[in-house]
Design a protein around this motif. Structure first.
Motif, mmCIF file in Angstrom:
data_model
loop_
_atom_site.group_PDB
_atom_site.id
_atom_site.type_symbol
_atom_site.label_atom_id
_atom_site.label_comp_id
_atom_site.label_asym_id
_atom_site.label_seq_id
_atom_site.Cartn_x
_atom_site.Cartn_y
_atom_site.Cartn_z
ATOM 1 N N PHE A 292 30.636 53.319 44.679
ATOM 2 C CA PHE A 292 29.582 52.533 44.035
ATOM 3 C C PHE A 292 28.884 51.578 45.012
ATOM 4 C CE2 PHE A 292 32.047 53.808 40.329
ATOM 5 C CZ PHE A 292 31.043 54.092 39.414
ATOM 6 N N ALA A 293 29.629 51.146 46.034
ATOM 7 C CA ALA A 293 29.118 50.063 46.896
ATOM 8 C C ALA A 293 27.740 50.330 47.497
ATOM 9 C CB ALA A 293 30.145 49.749 47.980
ATOM 10 N N PRO A 294 27.477 51.549 47.996
ATOM 11 C CA PRO A 294 26.158 51.769 48.617
ATOM 12 C C PRO A 294 25.004 51.707 47.611
ATOM 13 C CG PRO A 294 27.716 53.509 49.220
ATOM 14 C CD PRO A 294 28.340 52.721 48.118
ATOM 15 N N TYR A 295 25.333 51.700 46.321
ATOM 16 C CA TYR A 295 24.280 51.710 45.296
ATOM 17 C C TYR A 295 24.068 50.328 44.673
ATOM 18 C CZ TYR A 295 24.357 56.653 46.027
ATOM 19 O OH TYR A 295 24.275 57.882 46.635
ATOM 20 N N HIS A 296 24.409 49.291 45.448
ATOM 21 C CA HIS A 296 24.270 47.930 44.921
ATOM 22 C C HIS A 296 22.854 47.650 44.406
ATOM 23 C CE1 HIS A 296 24.567 43.671 44.354
ATOM 24 N NE2 HIS A 296 23.518 43.517 45.134
ATOM 25 N N ALA A 297 21.850 48.129 45.128
ATOM 26 C CA ALA A 297 20.459 47.843 44.732
ATOM 27 C C ALA A 297 20.115 48.472 43.377
ATOM 28 C CB ALA A 297 19.497 48.351 45.801
ATOM 29 N N VAL A 298 20.819 49.553 43.034
ATOM 30 C CA VAL A 298 20.610 50.198 41.736
ATOM 31 C C VAL A 298 21.441 49.471 40.663
ATOM 32 C CG1 VAL A 298 20.836 52.383 40.464
ATOM 33 C CG2 VAL A 298 20.318 52.412 42.912
ATOM 34 N N ILE A 299 22.665 49.130 41.038
ATOM 35 C CA ILE A 299 23.608 48.536 40.082
ATOM 36 C C ILE A 299 23.158 47.135 39.644
ATOM 37 C CG2 ILE A 299 25.982 47.656 39.866
ATOM 38 C CD1 ILE A 299 26.796 49.921 41.861
ATOM 39 N N ALA A 300 22.691 46.333 40.602
ATOM 40 C CA ALA A 300 22.389 44.913 40.328
ATOM 41 C C ALA A 300 21.430 44.729 39.144
ATOM 42 C CB ALA A 300 21.878 44.232 41.592
ATOM 43 N N PRO A 301 20.274 45.424 39.119
ATOM 44 C CA PRO A 301 19.384 45.214 37.974
ATOM 45 C C PRO A 301 19.917 45.804 36.664
ATOM 46 C CG PRO A 301 18.440 46.812 39.525
ATOM 47 C CD PRO A 301 19.661 46.256 40.164
ATOM 48 N N VAL A 302 20.618 46.939 36.755
ATOM 49 C CA VAL A 302 21.135 47.560 35.516
ATOM 50 C C VAL A 302 22.164 46.634 34.853
ATOM 51 C CG1 VAL A 302 22.422 49.524 34.559
ATOM 52 C CG2 VAL A 302 20.704 49.912 36.324
ATOM 53 N N LEU A 303 23.048 46.044 35.666
ATOM 54 C CA LEU A 303 24.095 45.179 35.095
ATOM 55 C C LEU A 303 23.656 43.716 35.027
ATOM 56 C CD1 LEU A 303 27.405 46.540 36.696
ATOM 57 C CD2 LEU A 303 26.161 47.336 34.683
ATOM 58 N N GLY A 304 22.498 43.423 35.592
ATOM 59 C CA GLY A 304 22.045 42.032 35.604
ATOM 60 C C GLY A 304 22.984 41.156 36.419
ATOM 61 N N LEU A 305 23.364 41.635 37.605
ATOM 62 C CA LEU A 305 24.282 40.862 38.451
ATOM 63 C C LEU A 305 23.618 39.544 38.859
ATOM 64 C CD1 LEU A 305 26.052 43.317 40.944
ATOM 65 C CD2 LEU A 305 26.600 42.774 38.595
ATOM 66 N N PRO A 306 24.383 38.459 38.826
ATOM 67 C CA PRO A 306 23.812 37.182 39.237
ATOM 68 C C PRO A 306 23.324 37.239 40.685
ATOM 69 C CG PRO A 306 25.952 36.869 38.192
ATOM 70 C CD PRO A 306 25.775 38.350 38.391
ATOM 71 N N GLU A 307 22.292 36.484 40.974
ATOM 72 C CA GLU A 307 21.723 36.380 42.318
ATOM 73 C C GLU A 307 22.839 36.069 43.325
ATOM 74 O OE1 GLU A 307 18.514 36.506 44.859
ATOM 75 O OE2 GLU A 307 18.587 37.010 42.730
ATOM 76 N N GLY A 308 22.806 36.733 44.466
ATOM 77 C CA GLY A 308 23.781 36.426 45.524
ATOM 78 C C GLY A 308 25.062 37.226 45.436
ATOM 79 N N GLN A 309 25.254 37.995 44.355
ATOM 80 C CA GLN A 309 26.460 38.821 44.254
ATOM 81 C C GLN A 309 26.232 40.152 44.952
ATOM 82 O OE1 GLN A 309 29.651 38.476 42.198
ATOM 83 N NE2 GLN A 309 29.065 36.427 42.843
ATOM 84 N N VAL A 310 27.293 40.707 45.521
ATOM 85 C CA VAL A 310 27.210 42.028 46.133
ATOM 86 C C VAL A 310 28.306 42.911 45.525
ATOM 87 C CG1 VAL A 310 28.640 41.349 48.128
ATOM 88 C CG2 VAL A 310 27.102 43.279 48.334
ATOM 89 N N THR A 311 27.984 44.179 45.305
ATOM 90 C CA THR A 311 28.960 45.116 44.718
ATOM 91 C C THR A 311 29.995 45.494 45.772
ATOM 92 O OG1 THR A 311 27.249 46.014 43.270
ATOM 93 C CG2 THR A 311 29.216 47.375 43.600
ATOM 94 N N VAL A 312 31.263 45.309 45.447
ATOM 95 C CA VAL A 312 32.346 45.671 46.378
ATOM 96 C C VAL A 312 32.843 47.087 46.088
ATOM 97 C CG1 VAL A 312 34.686 45.082 47.151
ATOM 98 C CG2 VAL A 312 33.047 43.265 46.652
ATOM 99 N N CYS A 313 33.114 47.368 44.835
ATOM 100 C CA CYS A 313 33.584 48.709 44.464
ATOM 101 C C CYS A 313 33.586 48.836 42.947
ATOM 102 C CB CYS A 313 34.990 48.980 45.018
ATOM 103 S SG CYS A 313 36.271 47.943 44.312
ATOM 104 N N GLY A 314 33.928 50.021 42.477
ATOM 105 C CA GLY A 314 34.106 50.249 41.051
ATOM 106 C C GLY A 314 35.540 50.661 40.795
ATOM 107 N N MET A 315 35.889 50.869 39.532
ATOM 108 C CA MET A 315 37.220 51.375 39.199
ATOM 109 C C MET A 315 37.175 52.061 37.828
ATOM 110 S SD MET A 315 40.838 49.315 38.773
ATOM 111 C CE MET A 315 40.877 48.675 40.446
ATOM 112 N N SER A 316 37.698 53.272 37.791
ATOM 113 C CA SER A 316 37.845 53.981 36.524
ATOM 114 C C SER A 316 39.135 53.505 35.875
ATOM 115 C CB SER A 316 37.943 55.491 36.776
ATOM 116 O OG SER A 316 36.795 55.953 37.452
ATOM 117 N N LEU A 317 39.132 53.384 34.554
ATOM 118 C CA LEU A 317 40.317 52.905 33.829
ATOM 119 C C LEU A 317 40.448 53.669 32.514
ATOM 120 C CD1 LEU A 317 42.571 50.676 33.307
ATOM 121 C CD2 LEU A 317 40.756 49.348 32.232
ATOM 122 N N GLY A 318 41.609 54.260 32.311
ATOM 123 C CA GLY A 318 41.817 54.990 31.057
ATOM 124 C C GLY A 318 43.169 55.687 31.064
ATOM 125 N N TYR A 319 43.343 56.598 30.103
ATOM 126 C CA TYR A 319 44.602 57.347 29.990
ATOM 127 C C TYR A 319 44.486 58.659 30.741
ATOM 128 C CZ TYR A 319 45.609 53.926 26.390
ATOM 129 O OH TYR A 319 45.829 52.745 25.731
#
Ligand SMILES: Cc1cc2nc3c(=O)[nH]c(=O)nc-3n(C[C@H](O)[C@H](O)[C@H](O)COP(=O)(O)O)c2cc1C
Length: 229
Positions: free
Chosen positions: A176-203
């Protein structure tokens, strides 16, 4: 009753040994309260001067699909993401382990390593969190330095173990990290935050061959020196 030292060790060692990256999940929801419980107890992770620099954006249902659609649109367009998370060239020692991972991974998936299209399809599955009911995106203040990223790493492992202790599984995802510019507006990330990684969670889907992948580890003698014992 407080568990004995031996019981505690057996319990934690069991969780550490049973955690592995899971990349196929059952179609079974994880309640929001359970997700919050995991993210809360993982917050017991230590951090430099108790700065607790981690931020988590927890997604389910439509929120996952919206993020997946935004990232895959860019992925499918063939635009290369910004520089990768490994240096180029990767020193031989790590390059050899990376190659070993790739060989085992594609074998578990039944993908011929020369089949670039099949490999691309599998990489693309990262962005839908491999079908997991919950997707986590971790971000950090961009002004912080490597040791704060270390704090976030400790938090990540705590999340994975807290999930495991509840019968849940995870896959940490740098994809996910290289797609920070895509992720930030979709999730409304606060200014100054950078995406480090994602994580799948389930059974975990027990029937999926990819979940049978067991990555080897170096022996302790290969990475530890002892002195003065
Ligand atoms: C920081 C980090 C990023 C990772 N990124 C990905 C990823 O993007 N996609 C993926 O399928 N696995 C990813 N993994 C999982 C690793 O491939 C996995 O941890 C490693 O091969 C060891 O296997 P195990 O977790 O099953 O023990 C990542 C792991 C870590 C710790």
């Amino acid at each position: 009753m407080t568990p004995s030292v031996a019981e505690s060790a057996a319990c934690l060692d069991g969780l550490l040994r049973s955690r592995c990256s899971v990349r196929a999940f059952r179609d079974e929801a994880v309640p929001r309260e359970t997700v919050l419980e995991i993210l809360r107890v993982a917050g017991r992770a230590p951090s430099n001067s108790n700065t607790q620099p981690w931020r988590v954006h927890a997604l389910a249902g439509e929120a996952i699909r919206e993020l997946e659609a935004a990232i895959t649109a860019v992925f499918d367009s063939g635009q290369l993401p910004p520089p990768h998370h490994f240096p180029a060239p990767l020193p031989d020692e790590y390059g050899a382990r990376q190659a070993d991972f790739a060989a085992r991974y594609y074998q578990a998936l039944g993908i011929d390593r020369t089949d670039a299209a099949a490999r691309t399809r599998q990489t693309r599955r990262n962005f839908g969190f491999f079908g997991a009911p919950v997707g986590l995106i971790f971000s950090i203040d961009a002004c912080l330095k490597p040791h704060s990223w270390l704090d976030l790493g400790l938090y990540l492992q705590s999340v994975m173990l807290a999930a495991r202790s509840r019968g849940l599984d995870t896959c940490p995802q740098v994809s996910f990290a290289p797609y920070h510019a895509v992720i930030a507006p979709v999730l409304g990330l606060p200014e100054g935050q950078v995406t480090v990684c994602g994580m799948s969670l389930g059974y975990r889907d027990e029937r999926a061959p990819v979940n049978g992948l067991q990555m080897p580890r170096r022996d302790v003698s290969e990475f530890v020196r002892t002195m003065g014992f």
